[in-house]
Design a protein around this motif. Structure first.
Motif, PDB file in Angstrom:
ATOM      1  N   SER A 182       0.890  -1.091  -0.059  1.00  0.00           N
ATOM      2  CA  SER A 182      -0.161   0.000  -0.194  1.00  0.00           C
ATOM      3  C   SER A 182       0.983   1.127  -0.172  1.00  0.00           C
ATOM      4  O   SER A 182       2.176   1.357   0.416  1.00  0.00           O
ATOM      5  CB  SER A 182      -1.152  -0.053   1.106  1.00  0.00           C
ATOM      6  N   ALA A 183       0.243   2.507  -0.462  1.00  0.00           N
ATOM      7  CA  ALA A 183       1.000   3.544  -0.524  1.00  0.00           C
ATOM      8  C   ALA A 183       0.045   4.817  -0.430  1.00  0.00           C
ATOM      9  O   ALA A 183      -1.260   4.709  -1.118  1.00  0.00           O
ATOM     10  CB  ALA A 183       1.769   3.674  -1.871  1.00  0.00           C
ATOM     11  N   PRO A 184       0.246   5.949   0.012  1.00  0.00           N
ATOM     12  CA  PRO A 184      -0.403   6.937   0.005  1.00  0.00           C
ATOM     13  C   PRO A 184      -0.580   7.612  -1.361  1.00  0.00           C
ATOM     14  O   PRO A 184       0.220   7.981  -1.965  1.00  0.00           O
ATOM     15  CB  PRO A 184       0.123   8.032   1.117  1.00  0.00           C
ATOM     16  N   VAL A 185      -1.718   8.208  -1.852  1.00  0.00           N
ATOM     17  CA  VAL A 185      -1.877   9.120  -2.913  1.00  0.00           C
ATOM     18  C   VAL A 185      -3.010  10.274  -2.286  1.00  0.00           C
ATOM     19  O   VAL A 185      -3.855  10.090  -2.127  1.00  0.00           O
ATOM     20  CB  VAL A 185      -2.725   8.190  -3.803  1.00  0.00           C
ATOM     21  N   GLY A 186      -2.229  11.337  -2.091  1.00  0.00           N
ATOM     22  CA  GLY A 186      -3.040  12.307  -1.509  1.00  0.00           C
ATOM     23  C   GLY A 186      -3.245  12.036   0.019  1.00  0.00           C
ATOM     24  O   GLY A 186      -2.623  11.393   0.864  1.00  0.00           O
ATOM     25  N   THR A 187      -4.756  12.219   0.320  1.00  0.00           N
ATOM     26  CA  THR A 187      -5.271  11.708   1.785  1.00  0.00           C
ATOM     27  C   THR A 187      -5.606  10.283   1.601  1.00  0.00           C
ATOM     28  O   THR A 187      -6.299   9.629   2.547  1.00  0.00           O
ATOM     29  CB  THR A 187      -6.354  12.721   2.052  1.00  0.00           C
ATOM     30  N   LEU A 188      -5.790   9.693   0.458  1.00  0.00           N
ATOM     31  CA  LEU A 188      -6.146   8.184   0.467  1.00  0.00           C
ATOM     32  C   LEU A 188      -4.931   7.248   0.418  1.00  0.00           C
ATOM     33  O   LEU A 188      -4.029   7.569  -0.068  1.00  0.00           O
ATOM     34  CB  LEU A 188      -6.788   8.185  -0.956  1.00  0.00           C
ATOM     35  N   THR A 189      -5.341   6.325   0.826  1.00  0.00           N
ATOM     36  CA  THR A 189      -4.111   4.803   0.687  1.00  0.00           C
ATOM     37  C   THR A 189      -4.732   4.056  -0.238  1.00  0.00           C
ATOM     38  O   THR A 189      -5.813   3.538  -0.023  1.00  0.00           O
ATOM     39  CB  THR A 189      -4.047   4.266   2.067  1.00  0.00           C
ATOM     40  N   VAL A 190      -3.901   3.594  -1.192  1.00  0.00           N
ATOM     41  CA  VAL A 190      -4.190   2.760  -2.354  1.00  0.00           C
ATOM     42  C   VAL A 190      -3.478   1.529  -2.107  1.00  0.00           C
ATOM     43  O   VAL A 190      -2.197   1.478  -1.899  1.00  0.00           O
ATOM     44  CB  VAL A 190      -3.953   3.294  -3.553  1.00  0.00           C
ATOM     45  N   GLY A 191      -3.903   0.263  -1.924  1.00  0.00           N
ATOM     46  CA  GLY A 191      -3.442  -1.103  -1.695  1.00  0.00           C
ATOM     47  C   GLY A 191      -3.522  -2.062  -3.062  1.00  0.00           C
ATOM     48  O   GLY A 191      -4.409  -1.740  -3.831  1.00  0.00           O
ATOM     49  N   ILE A 192      -2.577  -2.637  -3.200  1.00  0.00           N
ATOM     50  CA  ILE A 192      -2.568  -3.562  -4.453  1.00  0.00           C
ATOM     51  C   ILE A 192      -2.167  -5.090  -4.009  1.00  0.00           C
ATOM     52  O   ILE A 192      -1.595  -5.218  -2.767  1.00  0.00           O
ATOM     53  CB  ILE A 192      -1.419  -3.328  -5.575  1.00  0.00           C
ATOM     54  N   ASN A 193      -3.079  -6.032  -4.581  1.00  0.00           N
ATOM     55  CA  ASN A 193      -2.799  -7.439  -4.086  1.00  0.00           C
ATOM     56  C   ASN A 193      -3.265  -8.462  -5.312  1.00  0.00           C
ATOM     57  O   ASN A 193      -3.581  -7.997  -6.351  1.00  0.00           O
ATOM     58  CB  ASN A 193      -3.848  -7.816  -3.075  1.00  0.00           C
ATOM     59  N   THR A 194      -2.657  -9.589  -4.995  1.00  0.00           N
ATOM     60  CA  THR A 194      -2.807 -10.733  -6.144  1.00  0.00           C
ATOM     61  C   THR A 194      -2.328 -12.122  -5.323  1.00  0.00           C
ATOM     62  O   THR A 194      -1.640 -12.028  -4.242  1.00  0.00           O
ATOM     63  CB  THR A 194      -1.908 -10.499  -7.309  1.00  0.00           C
TER      64      THR A 194
END
Length: 239
Positions: free
Chosen positions: A61-73
């Motif tokens: 996961s990483a922050p994008v502005g005030t949002l945190t975006v996660g990636i998974n598989t």
């Protein structure tokens, strides 16, 4: 005056609840064909997850502005690559794709708070015709809807990869899954997929709801002013 202030607060809350109820009742998923359909949007450059080219272990996961975006598989790793690695993207793009040997595993992206819309360009890692698939889920893991695009993987590196995106009128998109169908009946939602920068539309009130709320609050303000004038007139009569 304290009594009127309380009435205004209560009626204002009621108006907000009314608007929210209308918005929820009319909630739906609509496919969009470009990020322009989101208005002002955040953009996720997958390079925030590591060096390009490279591999990122999931979950990440990483922050994008005030949002945190996660990636998974399910395979436990995803590739970060330059756009020239897949034909339909621009060489300057940063791509997120499945690792070789794990092409049966779709890519999941989630958000720290639900969003209203998401979209990106998508292409299959395999040559030939494909259907790109975007499934959208709420925080209860309920499927909100599915949108698809049909195209052919190219070798042009010209940015012609099709855009796949959707917007929700209730801003309840908690996580999304990208996959492709290459015509293999054993893998109708396969992971041999690449996507470039993800556009994200944050929650914004619907125009209809804004109009209703504005009308309600304007009416409430008018009533309060009229009652204040009456109250002032009663007081002057005793002077």
């Amino acid at each position: 005056m304290r009594r009127y202030a309380k009435q205004l607060a209560w009626l204002g809350t009621a108006a907000l609840c009314y608007v929210t109820a209308i918005s929820s009742a009319e909630a739906s998923i609509t496919q969009v064909s470009s990020s322009a359909g989101f208005g002002s949007a955040l953009t996720v450059n997958w390079g925030i997850f590591g060096a390009v080219p490279g591999t990122v272990s999931t979950f990440a996961s990483a922050p994008v502005g005030t949002l945190t975006v996660g990636i998974n598989t399910a395979s436990g790793a995803l590739n970060l690559a330059n756009g020239s690695a897949v034909g339909g993207f621009l060489p300057t793009d940063t791509l997120l794709s499945q690792s070789p040997g794990n092409l049966s595993d779709p890519i999941l992206v989630d958000f720290s708070t639900p969003v209203q819309g998401v979209g990106t360009q998508i292409e299959s890692l395999l040559a030939g015709a494909f259907t790109g698939i975007l499934d959208l889920y709420d925080s209860g893991n309920h499927l909100l809807g599915e949108v698809t695009v049909t195209a052919t993987t190219t070798a042009l590196n010209d940015g012609s990869a099709p855009f796949i995106g959707a917007i929700s009128t209730s801003a309840d998109i908690d996580h999304i899954v990208f996959s492709v169908n290459n015509g293999n009946p054993d893998f109708p939602k396969a992971g041999d997929v690449a996507i470039n920068g993800l556009a994200i539309a944050r929650a914004v009130p619907e125009p209809t709801s804004l109009g209703l709320l504005g009308a309600a609050l304007a009416g409430l303000a008018f009533l309060i002013r009229r009652r204040e004038r009456r109250s002032d007139g009663d007081m002057r009569s005793f002077v």
